[in-house]
Design an enzyme around this catalytic site. Structure first.
Site, PDB file in Angstrom:
ATOM      1  N   LYS A  11       0.825  -1.219   0.000  1.00 49.27           N
ATOM      2  CA  LYS A  11       0.000   0.000   0.000  1.00 49.27           C
ATOM      3  C   LYS A  11       0.856   1.265   0.000  1.00 49.27           C
ATOM      4  O   LYS A  11       2.054   1.212   0.213  1.00 49.27           O
ATOM      5  CB  LYS A  11      -0.950  -0.023   1.205  1.00 49.27           C
ATOM      6  N   ARG A  28      -3.443  -9.839   5.156  1.00 47.82           N
ATOM      7  CA  ARG A  28      -3.902  -9.944   3.755  1.00 47.82           C
ATOM      8  C   ARG A  28      -2.753  -9.469   2.876  1.00 47.82           C
ATOM      9  O   ARG A  28      -2.389  -8.298   2.913  1.00 47.82           O
ATOM     10  CB  ARG A  28      -5.146  -9.064   3.587  1.00 47.82           C
TER      11      ARG A  28
END
Ligand code: HH2
Length: 263
Positions: free
Chosen positions: A206, A240
């Site tokens: 991210k 995740r």
């Protein structure tokens, strides 16, 4: 939890798989590499992403779910969707968990769909929507507000009939949060764990990893793995991730060291 994106526009190249066979092969590779859960998603939720119509989303994920159910029925599959109807169809096609980035809204159908199927739910926090969330995220007390939100949604999910042990919570890294806010959340994971549910963390590749390392999306594995180890050390139960092999290796080494420390 391995990310298996069946989307033409997800933010991270490695898991952008549009064809069902390709997605199936990638998913079974992730299991070989040590993933415990396959998270199948047909709608990108990166900042400023456009919503995907229901039938389009199902056309993407339905065939992959069918292949997994047919050929790898023991695999634990979660469906990454905010649409109750997609969740309903996915659970009927063998998925066992719903990963809902909109937090299992009690005003909608999602809690009932999950309860009726006897499935698990990941309740995630997001400020705003993917279309708007990174414009100007604002909190008085970022950790406190997210904790309150998750506690409310967990209560509603249980009231709808989802048992406590089938509920995981996720503060939603990058979903309407600045870098500083993401760091504060990760440093406070023990407070999330105290809510008494499995804590899931999604930092993989991210923007926060890019901001900290200066690296582009496809070059964020090391930074992502470091964040998973930190989260695991603070009690996160599920990560995740895109880079399954690297994450599993790191977790195995960390875990062995932790055990020898305790022992
Ligand atoms: N992040 C993304 C999608 N789903 N679900 C949970 N529970 N937690 C997360 O942090 C999370 C999530 C990011 O989505 P997207 O922009 O589609 O990219 P990718 O799926 O490649 O991570």
């Amino acid at each position: 939890m391995s990310i298996v994106n069946v989307t033409p526009d997800s933010f991270s190249d490695g898991s952008r798989l549009s064809d069902a066979e390709t997605a199936f092969r990638y998913a079974s590779q992730c299991l070989d590499e040590g993933a415990d859960i396959l998270d199948i998603g047909g709608e990108s939720t990166r900042p400023f992403a456009e919503p995907v119509p229901l039938e389009e989303e199902w056309t993407r994920v339905g065939p992959v779910l069918e292949l997994l159910h047919e050929r790898l029925p023991v695999a634990i599959v979660s469906i990454d969707t905010r649409k109750p109807e997609i969740a309903r169809r996915a659970l009927a096609s063998g998925a066992r968990i719903v990963n809902d980035i909109t937090g299992c809204d009690p005003q909608g159908e999602m809690p009932h769909v999950v309860a009726e199927a006897g499935a698990g739910i990941v309740i995630m926090h997001m400020q705003g929507t993917p279309e708007t969330m990174q414009v100007e995220p604002k909190y008085q007390d970022v950790v406190g507000e997210i904790l309150d939100f998750l506690a409310d949604r967990v209560r509603a999910a249980m009231k709808a009939g989802i048992p406590a042990e089938r509920i995981a919570i996720d503060p939603g890294i990058g979903f309407g949060k600045t870098l500083e806010q993401n760091l504060e959340i990760l440093r406070s994971l023990d407070r999330f764990r105290k809510l008494g549910h499995a804590v899931l963390i999604g930092t993989s590749r991210k923007r926060m990893i890019g901001e900290l390392t200066g690296r582009g999306v496809s070059d964020r594995t090391s930074g992502s793995v470091a964040s998973v180890l930190f989260a695991a050390s603070r009690g996160a139960a599920v990560a995740r991730v895109h880079d399954v092999a690297a994450t599993v290796d790191a977790l195995r080494v960390w875990h062995a060291l932790e055990q020898s420390h305790v022992g």
